[in-house]
Structure formats: C-alpha cells, structure tokens
Design an enzyme around this catalytic site. Structure first.
Site, PDB file in Angstrom:
ATOM      1  CD  GLU A   1      -3.690  -5.263   8.718  1.00 41.36           C
ATOM      2  OE1 GLU A   1      -3.555  -5.010   9.927  1.00 41.36           O
ATOM      3  OE2 GLU A   1      -3.199  -4.558   7.830  1.00 41.36           O
TER       4      GLU A   1
ATOM      5  NE  ARG B   1      -1.008  -9.268   8.060  1.00 39.64           N
ATOM      6  CZ  ARG B   1      -0.655  -7.987   8.204  1.00 39.64           C
ATOM      7  NH1 ARG B   1       0.362  -7.479   7.508  1.00 39.64           N
ATOM      8  NH2 ARG B   1      -1.314  -7.215   9.037  1.00 39.64           N
TER       9      ARG B   1
ATOM     10  CG  ASN C   1      -1.640   1.328   1.414  1.00 38.69           C
ATOM     11  OD1 ASN C   1      -2.474   1.695   0.593  1.00 38.69           O
ATOM     12  ND2 ASN C   1      -1.294   2.054   2.469  1.00 38.69           N
TER      13      ASN C   1
ATOM     14  NE  ARG D   1      -2.237 -14.529  11.725  1.00 45.87           N
ATOM     15  CZ  ARG D   1      -2.287 -13.279  11.256  1.00 45.87           C
ATOM     16  NH1 ARG D   1      -1.557 -12.942  10.223  1.00 45.87           N
ATOM     17  NH2 ARG D   1      -3.069 -12.401  11.823  1.00 45.87           N
TER      18      ARG D   1
ATOM     19  NE  ARG E   1     -10.795   0.984   0.281  1.00 47.49           N
ATOM     20  CZ  ARG E   1     -12.039   0.675  -0.120  1.00 47.49           C
ATOM     21  NH1 ARG E   1     -12.855   1.592  -0.614  1.00 47.49           N
ATOM     22  NH2 ARG E   1     -12.475  -0.567  -0.006  1.00 47.49           N
TER      23      ARG E   1
ATOM     24  CG  ASP F   1       0.557  -4.119   6.005  1.00 46.03           C
ATOM     25  OD1 ASP F   1       0.297  -4.414   7.179  1.00 46.03           O
ATOM     26  OD2 ASP F   1       0.862  -2.965   5.641  1.00 46.03           O
TER      27      ASP F   1
ATOM     28  CG  ASP G   1      -1.745   5.698  -0.022  1.00 52.33           C
ATOM     29  OD1 ASP G   1      -1.581   4.720   0.742  1.00 52.33           O
ATOM     30  OD2 ASP G   1      -2.759   5.857  -0.726  1.00 52.33           O
TER      31      ASP G   1
ATOM     32  CG  HIS H   1      -5.433   1.781   4.686  1.00 48.89           C
ATOM     33  ND1 HIS H   1      -6.091   2.885   5.170  1.00 48.89           N
ATOM     34  CD2 HIS H   1      -5.309   0.923   5.740  1.00 48.89           C
ATOM     35  CE1 HIS H   1      -6.319   2.721   6.472  1.00 48.89           C
ATOM     36  NE2 HIS H   1      -5.862   1.528   6.841  1.00 48.89           N
TER      37      HIS H   1
HETATM   38  C1  5J7 Z   1      -4.368   0.336   9.798  1.00 48.56           C
HETATM   39  C2  5J7 Z   1      -5.749   0.172   9.923  1.00 48.56           C
HETATM   40  O1  5J7 Z   1      -6.561   0.166   8.866  1.00 48.56           O
HETATM   41  C3  5J7 Z   1      -6.313   0.014  11.164  1.00 48.56           C
HETATM   42  O2  5J7 Z   1      -7.673  -0.153  11.276  1.00 48.56           O
HETATM   43  C4  5J7 Z   1      -5.488   0.001  12.299  1.00 48.56           C
HETATM   44  O3  5J7 Z   1      -6.056  -0.196  13.511  1.00 48.56           O
HETATM   45  C5  5J7 Z   1      -4.106   0.176  12.134  1.00 48.56           C
HETATM   46  C6  5J7 Z   1      -3.546   0.348  10.906  1.00 48.56           C
HETATM   47  C7  5J7 Z   1      -2.121   0.535  10.704  1.00 48.56           C
HETATM   48  O4  5J7 Z   1      -1.548  -0.204   9.696  1.00 48.56           O
HETATM   49  C8  5J7 Z   1      -0.240  -0.056   9.364  1.00 48.56           C
HETATM   50  C9  5J7 Z   1       0.268  -0.817   8.348  1.00 48.56           C
HETATM   51  C10 5J7 Z   1       1.602  -0.660   7.996  1.00 48.56           C
HETATM   52  O5  5J7 Z   1       2.118  -1.378   7.009  1.00 48.56           O
HETATM   53  C11 5J7 Z   1       2.399   0.245   8.645  1.00 48.56           C
HETATM   54  C12 5J7 Z   1       1.891   0.994   9.668  1.00 48.56           C
HETATM   55  O6  5J7 Z   1       2.677   1.850  10.339  1.00 48.56           O
HETATM   56  C13 5J7 Z   1       0.555   0.870  10.033  1.00 48.56           C
HETATM   57  C14 5J7 Z   1       0.000   1.641  11.104  1.00 48.56           C
HETATM   58  O7  5J7 Z   1       0.710   2.482  11.714  1.00 48.56           O
HETATM   59  C15 5J7 Z   1      -1.358   1.432  11.427  1.00 48.56           C
HETATM   60  O8  5J7 Z   1      -1.950   2.139  12.474  1.00 48.56           O
HETATM   61  C16 5J7 Z   1      -1.286   2.363  13.715  1.00 48.56           C
HETATM   62  O9  5J7 Z   1      -1.853   1.614  14.751  1.00 48.56           O
HETATM   63  C17 5J7 Z   1      -3.192   2.011  15.125  1.00 48.56           C
HETATM   64  C18 5J7 Z   1      -3.641   1.138  16.294  1.00 48.56           C
HETATM   65  C19 5J7 Z   1      -3.263   3.456  15.505  1.00 48.56           C
HETATM   66  O10 5J7 Z   1      -4.602   3.774  15.749  1.00 48.56           O
HETATM   67  C20 5J7 Z   1      -2.748   4.246  14.328  1.00 48.56           C
HETATM   68  O11 5J7 Z   1      -2.737   5.600  14.694  1.00 48.56           O
HETATM   69  C21 5J7 Z   1      -1.344   3.811  13.969  1.00 48.56           C
HETATM   70  O12 5J7 Z   1      -0.469   4.194  15.008  1.00 48.56           O
HETATM   71  C22 5J7 Z   1       0.802   4.732  14.586  1.00 48.56           C
HETATM   72  O13 5J7 Z   1       1.775   3.743  14.828  1.00 48.56           O
HETATM   73  C23 5J7 Z   1       1.129   5.967  15.375  1.00 48.56           C
HETATM   74  O14 5J7 Z   1       0.132   6.930  15.136  1.00 48.56           O
HETATM   75  C24 5J7 Z   1       2.482   6.466  14.892  1.00 48.56           C
HETATM   76  O15 5J7 Z   1       2.840   7.583  15.660  1.00 48.56           O
HETATM   77  C25 5J7 Z   1       3.531   5.381  15.091  1.00 48.56           C
HETATM   78  O16 5J7 Z   1       4.772   5.776  14.533  1.00 48.56           O
HETATM   79  C26 5J7 Z   1       3.061   4.132  14.347  1.00 48.56           C
HETATM   80  C27 5J7 Z   1       3.972   2.947  14.599  1.00 48.56           C
HETATM   81  O17 5J7 Z   1       3.665   1.922  13.659  1.00 48.56           O
HETATM   82  C28 5J7 Z   1       2.820   0.917  14.073  1.00 48.56           C
HETATM   83  O18 5J7 Z   1       2.395   0.837  15.185  1.00 48.56           O
HETATM   84  C29 5J7 Z   1       2.492  -0.078  13.033  1.00 48.56           C
HETATM   85  C30 5J7 Z   1       1.312  -0.755  13.124  1.00 48.56           C
HETATM   86  C31 5J7 Z   1       0.902  -1.750  12.184  1.00 48.56           C
HETATM   87  C32 5J7 Z   1      -0.423  -2.194  12.239  1.00 48.56           C
HETATM   88  C33 5J7 Z   1      -0.875  -3.132  11.396  1.00 48.56           C
HETATM   89  O19 5J7 Z   1      -2.164  -3.567  11.445  1.00 48.56           O
HETATM   90  C34 5J7 Z   1      -0.022  -3.713  10.465  1.00 48.56           C
HETATM   91  O20 5J7 Z   1      -0.501  -4.670   9.641  1.00 48.56           O
HETATM   92  C35 5J7 Z   1       1.286  -3.313  10.401  1.00 48.56           C
HETATM   93  C36 5J7 Z   1       1.749  -2.338  11.255  1.00 48.56           C
HETATM   94 CA    CA Z   2      -3.695   3.617  -0.143  1.00 48.29          CA
END
Ligand code: 5J7
Ligand code: CA
Length: 476
Positions: free
Chosen positions: A212, A174, A79, A316, A137, A176, A146, A180
């Site tokens: 996901e 998977r 993405n 899983r 998206r 990711d 993006d 989005h």
């Molecule tokens: C996407 C969603 O659609 C969703 O519903 C959700 O709950 C989370 C995410 C999400 O996906 C990611 C995918 C990636 O490939 C990389 C990413 O960094 C993210 C990601 O950040 C992400 O959301 C984080 O986690 C949520 C619980 C918070 O509500 C979001 O604000 C976001 O948090 C961010 O995390 C912080 O705001 C930011 O400051 C910090 O640097 C960042 C750190 O990165 C992560 O925590 C990565 C999480 C992640 C989650 C996934 O589901 C995933 O498949 C991979 C990574």
């Molecule tokens: Ca996108």
C-alpha cells in the site's frame, strides 16, 4: 482479483479466486463508545485472534477456502503497533498485556528498544512533512508507535508472524502503510519468507505481495521505489475513474481510450487496482469525494464493470458493510463506524438471503450479479489484448478483448443505438449485466453477433445498468 504477469507469481492458481481479509492478528480494543473499524490497524501482538475469530477459526477458514480454490491474502500491519495514546492494560483482542506509554508489548514481546522514536527528528515525533522521506519512514504516522524495521530482532519477529501465516496456508500479503517503511527493510523481511504451503501450492511458489503506497504525485516518495518488492497499489486509478464516470472536471468516457500508463499510471505489470478500498470508501484518504462506492450503486457497477473488462493491472473488488452516513460540513462524521455488531461487541454473521444477496447490513458487492459476472468476464478474456475500441467522442464507449469478450457503455443522458464490430464469433450471446446464461437461455438481454462480427446495441439512458457485456462463455 486476477494475477496476470505479476513478477512474484509463478503459480497459475494464484489467478482467479482470491480473498483479501482484514488484519487477523491481535489488536487494540477501542471503545469510543463503539469499536471503530480502524482498531484493526493498531496491532498489539502477532497472535491470531481478532474480532473475526480465534486462531482455530482462522486455520479452519484458510483450510476450507484453500480446499475449494479460494486463496487468502492477509492484510499485514508491520509498520507500527497501536497509537502512543493507547494506554496500558489488556484491552486487546487476545488479552495480551501492553503499555503504550513504555512501549511494552508482552505478546510479541517488543520493548521501547524496538521502536523508532530515537531516530525521528521532528519536534512532535510525528510525521509533519511528507516532503521529507526520513520523517515519513522514521516518525510516527498519526501517533502510531513506529517499529524499528532495521533491527534484526524486529525483522525476525515480523518474518515469524508472516511465516506462521504461510504455514497455515495463506497465499500472500497486503503490506499496509508501505510508504512509511524503507523499501530495503521490506525487501529484507520478504527475503526471510518461506515458499507457500505445498499442501495446496506447487513447490517453490512465492507469496503474492502488494504494497500500500498512496502516491498521487506531489510527495517525496514515489511508488516506483517499491516495484522490486512486488505489486504496488495504484491509487490514481479509482480517483480518476470516479471523476470520469461522474463526468466531473469535464471528463468523458471517451478519454478512457488510453487508460492506464497513458494516464500517468505505473506500468500495468506493477499495479494493484481497485475502484474503492476500506479507507477511501469513507470519503477521506486518496481520491476524496470522487471515489465511487456501493452508495452510488449505478455508477459503481459501471466503474467496476470498466475495471474488470480493462486489461490494466491486477484488480481487486471491494466487499463492504453498510453504515449510516452523516455529513457535517462535507465530512462523514460516521466514517469510523465498525462492522455490524451485537450489543456485546461481537460481529454479526454474514447471512445469505434466498436471492443470494447478504443480510445483516453486509453489502457483499462481490455477490452482486453484475459484479460477479464481470469477474467471470475478466477470467474468460484473460491474456487477450484490448481490441476494437469505439467511442462517440462523449460518454458512449465500447471495446473488446480479442475474440473472447466485448463490453459497451452508455453513460450519456440520451439513448444509444449503435452497430459495432465486436470481434467475436457469430452467434447469440447473453448479456451478463441485465442477466446471465442459465442452461440454454438468457435471463436478461440477448445480443446477436453476425458472421462479420458486428452486433447492434441499444442501451436506454434510463436502464437499471446502462452497459452490456458479452463473452464466449455466455454464448447460447
Ligand atoms: C497513510 C498514508 O500514507 C496516506 O497517504 C494516507 O492517506 C493515510 C494513511 C494512514 O494509514 C494508516 C495505516 C494504519 O495501519 C493505521 C492508521 O491509523 C492509518 C492512518 O490513520 C492513516 O491516515 C489517516 O487517514 C488519512 C486520510 C488522514 O489524512 C490521516 O490524518 C489519518 O487520519 C487519522 O485517522 C486521524 O488523524 C486520527 O485522528 C484518527 O484516529 C485516525 C483513524 O484511523 C484511520 O482512519 C485509519 C486509516 C487507515 C488508512 C489506510 O490507508 C490503511 O491502510 C489503514 C488505515
Ligand atoms: Ca515507519
């Protein structure tokens, strides 16, 4: 996980031994001051070198795993690339140059033309409102650059990346952050993928796909939009099961009688399910504090035991490393901590102890006797319907899987003593939770099934694991 009735699969060898691995491609190196786990979700290129090793080491792993029937499923981050604040330079796992300010990724290569910023309509360029499908998206997810997945060039680069992995021998992906991405863009990319490598898979085998999509309800985007592309993660599963096993919100195990679609989940044939994942085991993300993890080992084993015994979905199992949690106002401020590592940043080896557990802070839940034996239970009962449900109206439940296996839980604070109809052939069975069958004996409890199929189960509320599971491959 097992892969029963997944539409995208024709190969019975997809069924049992699978490993879902972290993103293997080049990603940003974040030193803040130590490397967080989530840097692997910020790609820099599709070269196969990461914290887990070089391309040569990756090829070697896939080959060796395939040769013993353990199939590899890659976490594909397509993405986005790294965050817009990622800077410029070669602080990337293969040393490829990139510039997050100008959106230049020389290792692919991508330029600013390959990103969505022109399309996003929010003032900040960020996803601001999950009620607007165009924002979700086409805008940046927490600052991540993006990709413009409708572009021929971008689609071609991603398909080449995934096809390279297929040629090396991986069995599926998977996807990711699928929420989005537009389902049609995903469909286009999947349409470009080759069949699996015939060195290990029958001709014509398609890659196994799971997307996901975090859909707990209440947002504009629904998991059902993605069914046409393959399986979809069902995040309600772990969130609800955590509440039941913890007995929060008045939940009881007897309510699990109609678990699955009866609880508002997607159809079983579409679902990829899990108790926790790499994200929500850290106390944030879908499910919040109800999610069970290895930190709550006794409840966790019950949750995994229930999941693996129940026919719903493709399952899983998580395998983790331990970190020191530090809760500040209910949030773990150590939720970023990466894998056990040496002072030079390299990841510590997963060592195996004499008792077959893992060392170096690797938890290896998948090797725990109770969990490993429940995977064997699931494979043994594969294809059998749920039968002989019993409950006490509270937190004692039992059910069978045809004439192949039977499981009993006592999640009450009182002892259990019940004689139940198992549906199994008469004989003496080894409980695969307190022990297992070794040679001609049981290392744990023994259960005697009568000629009518009934058996007596006594489970102390203070047992190490207050559940018992028996199946026909653990019969004396
Ligand atoms: C996407 C969603 O659609 C969703 O519903 C959700 O709950 C989370 C995410 C999400 O996906 C990611 C995918 C990636 O490939 C990389 C990413 O960094 C993210 C990601 O950040 C992400 O959301 C984080 O986690 C949520 C619980 C918070 O509500 C979001 O604000 C976001 O948090 C961010 O995390 C912080 O705001 C930011 O400051 C910090 O640097 C960042 C750190 O990165 C992560 O925590 C990565 C999480 C992640 C989650 C996934 O589901 C995933 O498949 C991979 C990574
Ligand atoms: Ca996108």
């Amino acid at each position: 996980m097992d892969g029963r009735s997944a539409p995208a699969m024709t190969n019975p060898r997809h069924r049992f031994e699978k490993r879902h691995i972290s993103p293997p491609n080049e990603n940003i190196v974040i030193n803040s001051p130590w490397r967080p786990w989530y840097e692997r979700y910020q790609p820099i290129s599709y070269k196969l070198c990461s914290r887990s090793g070089s391309e040569q080491q990756f090829r070697d792993m896939v080959t060796r795993c395939n040769n013993v029937g353990v199939y590899i499923y890659v976490d594909a981050v397509i993405n986005h690339m790294c965050g817009g604040g990622g800077g410029a330079g070669t602080h990337s796992t293969c040393g490829s140059y990139f510039n997050a300010n100008t959106k230049e990724f020389s290792g692919v290569p991508y330029s600013n033309l390959d990103f969505n910023d022109g399309k996003c309509r929010t003032g900040s360029g960020e996803i601001e409102n999950y009620g607007d499908i165009y924002q979700v998206r086409d805008c940046r997810l927490v600052g991540l650059l993006d990709l413009a997945l409708e572009k021929e060039y971008v689609r071609g680069k991603i398909a080449a990346f995934l096809n390279n992995l297929i040629s090396i021998g991986v069995a599926g992906f998977r996807l990711d952050a699928s929420k989005h991405m537009w389902p049609g863009d995903i469909a286009n990319i999947l349409g470009r993928l080759n069949n699996l490598n015939t060195q290990w898979f029958p001709g014509g085998t398609r890659p196994f796909i799971f997307q996901e999509v975090i859909d707990l309800g209440g947002e504009a985007i629904s998991a059902s939009e993605y069914y046409g592309n393959g399986r979809v993660t069902e995040f309600k599963y772990g969130a609800k099961l955590g509440n039941v096993i913890r007995k929060w919100n008045g939940e009881r195990m007897s309510y699990l009688k109609n678990w699955g679609e009866g609880w508002g989940f997607m159809p079983s044939s579409r679902a990829l399910v899990f108790v926790d994942n790499h994200d929500n085991q850290r106390g944030h993300g879908a499910g919040g504090t109800s999610i069970l993890t290895f930190f709550d080992a006794r409840l966790y084993k019950m949750g995994i035991g229930f999941m693996l015994a129940h026919p719903y979905g493709v399952t899983r199992v998580m395998s983790s490393y331990r970190w020191t949690r530090n809760f500040v106002n209910g949030k773990d401020v150590n939720d970023w901590i990466g894998p056990p590592s040496n002072s030079d940043g390299s990841t510590k080896a997963v060592t195996i102890n004499a008792d077959s557990t893992c060392g170096n802070e690797w938890v290896c839940e998948h090797r725990w006797r109770q969990i490993k034996n429940m995977v064997i239970f699931r494979n043994t009962v594969d294809g059998q319907a749920l039968t002989n449900w019993w409950d006490n109206g509270g937190n004692q439940i039992a059910f069978g899987r045809g004439n192949r296996g039977y499981i009993v839980f006592n999640n009450e604070s009182s002892n259990m003593d019940a004689t139940l109809n198992t549906g199994l052939p008469a004989g003496t069975y080894c409980d695969v939770i307190s022990g297992q069958k070794e040679g001609t004996r049981c290392t744990g409890a023994q259960i005697t099934v009568s000629s009518s199929g009934s058996a007596r189960f006594t489970i102390s509320s203070s047992a190490e694991d207050p559940f018992v599971a028996i199946h026909v491959n653990a019969k004396l």
